[in-house]
Scaffold this motif. Structure first.
Motif, short mmCIF file in Angstrom:
data_model
loop_
_atom_site.label_atom_id
_atom_site.label_comp_id
_atom_site.label_asym_id
_atom_site.label_seq_id
_atom_site.Cartn_x
_atom_site.Cartn_y
_atom_site.Cartn_z
N LEU A 34 1.01 -1.31 0.08
CA LEU A 34 -0.03 -0.20 0.13
C LEU A 34 0.74 1.21 0.03
CD1 LEU A 34 -2.82 -1.01 2.63
CD2 LEU A 34 -3.22 -0.56 0.27
N ILE A 35 1.91 1.41 0.80
CA ILE A 35 2.81 2.61 0.96
C ILE A 35 3.44 2.72 -0.48
CG2 ILE A 35 4.73 3.38 2.02
CD1 ILE A 35 4.34 1.71 4.69
N LEU A 36 3.90 1.81 -0.97
CA LEU A 36 4.71 1.88 -2.46
C LEU A 36 3.93 2.03 -3.45
CD1 LEU A 36 7.43 -0.65 -1.91
CD2 LEU A 36 7.49 1.61 -1.59
N ALA A 126 -7.03 -4.85 -0.30
CA ALA A 126 -7.81 -6.34 -0.53
C ALA A 126 -7.34 -7.17 0.41
CB ALA A 126 -7.70 -6.29 -1.95
N ALA A 127 -6.75 -6.94 1.45
CA ALA A 127 -6.22 -7.72 2.36
C ALA A 127 -6.86 -9.18 2.58
CB ALA A 127 -5.76 -6.88 3.69
N HIS A 128 -8.20 -8.76 2.82
CA HIS A 128 -9.09 -9.90 3.26
C HIS A 128 -9.91 -10.47 2.09
CE1 HIS A 128 -10.21 -7.56 6.79
NE2 HIS A 128 -8.85 -7.85 7.31
N ALA A 129 -9.56 -10.12 0.80
CA ALA A 129 -10.43 -10.41 -0.17
C ALA A 129 -9.89 -11.18 -1.27
CB ALA A 129 -10.91 -9.05 -0.93
N PHE A 130 -8.70 -11.94 -1.22
CA PHE A 130 -8.28 -12.77 -2.34
C PHE A 130 -9.15 -14.10 -2.56
CE2 PHE A 130 -5.68 -15.46 -4.72
CZ PHE A 130 -4.67 -14.73 -5.55
N GLY A 131 -9.75 -14.08 -3.81
CA GLY A 131 -10.81 -15.08 -4.32
C GLY A 131 -12.24 -14.46 -4.12
N ALA A 132 -12.28 -13.26 -3.63
CA ALA A 132 -13.55 -12.64 -3.85
C ALA A 132 -14.08 -12.32 -5.02
CB ALA A 132 -13.85 -11.43 -2.87
N VAL A 147 -4.49 -4.34 -3.41
CA VAL A 147 -3.28 -4.68 -2.64
C VAL A 147 -3.84 -5.77 -1.64
CG1 VAL A 147 -1.38 -3.97 -1.24
CG2 VAL A 147 -2.23 -2.58 -2.88
N PHE A 148 -3.23 -7.02 -1.77
CA PHE A 148 -3.54 -8.38 -0.86
C PHE A 148 -2.64 -8.64 0.02
CE2 PHE A 148 -5.38 -8.85 -5.26
CZ PHE A 148 -6.78 -9.28 -4.94
N SER A 149 -3.15 -9.23 1.34
CA SER A 149 -2.29 -9.63 2.32
C SER A 149 -2.13 -11.14 2.09
CB SER A 149 -2.91 -9.39 3.59
OG SER A 149 -1.82 -10.04 4.41
N LEU A 150 -0.72 -11.74 2.33
CA LEU A 150 -0.59 -13.04 2.55
C LEU A 150 0.02 -13.36 3.78
CD1 LEU A 150 -0.35 -12.45 -0.96
CD2 LEU A 150 1.14 -14.32 -0.98
N SER A 151 -0.38 -12.77 4.88
CA SER A 151 0.02 -13.05 6.39
C SER A 151 -0.82 -14.23 6.76
CB SER A 151 -0.38 -11.84 7.22
OG SER A 151 -1.89 -11.94 7.40
N GLY A 162 2.80 -9.88 0.68
CA GLY A 162 1.60 -9.29 0.20
C GLY A 162 1.83 -9.19 -1.47
N LEU A 163 0.89 -8.43 -2.05
CA LEU A 163 0.68 -8.64 -3.47
C LEU A 163 -0.21 -7.40 -4.09
CD1 LEU A 163 1.27 -10.71 -5.88
CD2 LEU A 163 -0.98 -11.32 -6.06
N VAL A 164 0.63 -6.77 -5.09
CA VAL A 164 -0.08 -5.67 -5.65
C VAL A 164 -0.69 -6.09 -6.98
CG1 VAL A 164 0.08 -3.17 -6.50
CG2 VAL A 164 1.12 -4.04 -4.44
N ALA A 165 -1.95 -5.99 -7.29
CA ALA A 165 -2.55 -6.26 -8.51
C ALA A 165 -2.74 -5.00 -9.39
CB ALA A 165 -3.80 -7.13 -8.38
N THR A 166 -2.55 -5.02 -10.84
CA THR A 166 -3.14 -3.99 -11.17
C THR A 166 -3.19 -4.07 -12.79
OG1 THR A 166 -2.40 -1.48 -11.75
CG2 THR A 166 -0.52 -2.91 -11.44
N ASN A 167 -3.40 -3.24 -13.58
CA ASN A 167 -3.42 -3.38 -15.01
C ASN A 167 -2.85 -2.25 -15.79
OD1 ASN A 167 -5.30 -5.59 -15.56
ND2 ASN A 167 -6.90 -4.38 -14.83
#
Length: 348
Positions: A34-36, A126-132, A147-151, A162-167
């Motif tokens: 998120l910061i970056l 989107a920390a909570h939302a992978f697969g939604a 931005v997703f969390s993998l914690s 973490g993972l940043v998804a973008t187009n």
């Protein structure tokens, strides 16, 4: 190589394919993602963000050098309120940072329209939302970036990460440099970055976990239906609304407790469940605008009434596939018995 090498690239490729996005950039955490992302987009001034969220959402805004402006939530979905955002827009608004709370997709269409109208980036925590998903489209492809969390508590985990998804290919390129101090390899950093590299072990764990996400969501959804069926009969128990056609990730299952109807407060229910060895969480209390870190932040006239009510009434109860039906039934039965004892009612 033990960091940011072949396995990381394989995870990024597979994650982008799963999310149906052009780019996926692995990070060492969602917070750094998120910061970056905000730094890469050059966001300054104010960032509109819900107060009902995990503290890292607000902290990311602070460490990115912007100022969080806290807004209210929708009383049904518990996601950021579109109307509250409109009330908070100012000439200094630099971005909107929305959250898919507990894995329930936010109103992406309305949020994207607002962001377009005022010409600012829209970022999703989107920390909570992978697969939604929203309709047939996976969460990950909305806004400027998600931005997703993998914690360890997430459906898809890398141990940490973490993972940043973008187009946006240009954004992804900047992020890959920023996670490595801003260095392209010649030690001439194009801008100040950080060490946000994902290690190869975390990537390997995440690669293996990708194939399990959909089945884990299905299993959790089946268990959540037991909760809804049993707890839905109890006066004073309220659930998060999921818009028709949307897929919740079921990272968490959270209820709101109305004391006048249930017979006890959220805090009293929490303590009684703890005595039965049922661990619950008060997600999210206190809301960000009540936390010491943000107490002196200048306040806007924007009402946070719904946030304040929900944060003092909300309780996250256990939901994970290893609990199976027996565990979910036991927890639901204990909550039912607590309600009956509090109100003097007998089970029918």
């Amino acid at each position: 190589m033990i960091t940011n090498s072949n396995t990381v690239r394989e995870f990024e490729r597979r994650a982008a394919s799963y999310l149906n996005v052009e780019e996926a950039v692995a990070m060492s955490s969602c917070t750094l993602g998120l910061i970056l992302t905000m730094k890469a987009l050059g966001i300054e001034g104010e960032v509109i963000v819900p107060s009902f969220t995990f503290s890292a959402t607000g902290h990311a805004v602070y460490w990115a050098g912007a100022r969080p402006v806290f807004v209210d939530i929708d009383e049904n979905t518990w996601n950021i309120s579109v109307e509250s955002i409109k009330d908070a827009i100012s000439p200094d608004t630099g971005a909107i940072l929305a959250v898919h709370i507990f894995g329930n997709p936010a109103d992406v269409e309305a949020l994207e329209k607002i962001a377009r109208d005022i010409n600012v980036p829209l970022i999703f925590d989107a920390a909570h939302a992978f697969g939604a998903s929203v309709g047939a489209k996976r969460v990950g492809g909305f806004g400027t970036a998600e931005v997703f969390s993998l914690s360890p508590t997430k459906l898809l985990t890398g141990g940490e990460g973490g993972l940043v998804a973008t187009n946006d290919a240009s954004l992804a390129q900047r992020l890959r440099l920023l996670r490595n101090y801003g260095d392209s390899g010649n030690y001439d950093c194009f801008m100040p970055g950080l060490n946000a590299r994902m290690n190869e072990l975390s990537a390997a764990i995440a690669v293996e976990g990708l194939s399990l996400v959909d089945s884990e969501i299905a299993a959790r959804e089946s268990l959540a239906e037991i909760y809804r069926s049993k707890l839905g009969r109890i006066p004073g128990i309220h659930f998060q609304h999921v818009a028709k056609g949307n897929q919740h990730s079921f990272k968490d299952f959270t209820i709101a407790v109305e004391p006048g109807e249930f017979g006890l407060s959220r805090d009293e229910l929490y303590e009684l469940l703890l005595k039965e060895n049922i661990n619950t969480k008060k997600y999210f209390y206190p809301p960000l605008h009540w936390q010491t870190a943000y107490r002196d932040l200048p306040k806007r006239s924007t009402s946070l009434e719904k946030t304040e009510w929900l944060s003092t009434h909300v309780l996250t109860i256990p939901l994970y596939s290893r609990l199976k039906r027996e565990g979910i039934n036991r927890i639901a039965d204990v909550i039912t018995e607590i309600h009956e004892n509090a109100t003097g009612k007998e089970r029918s």
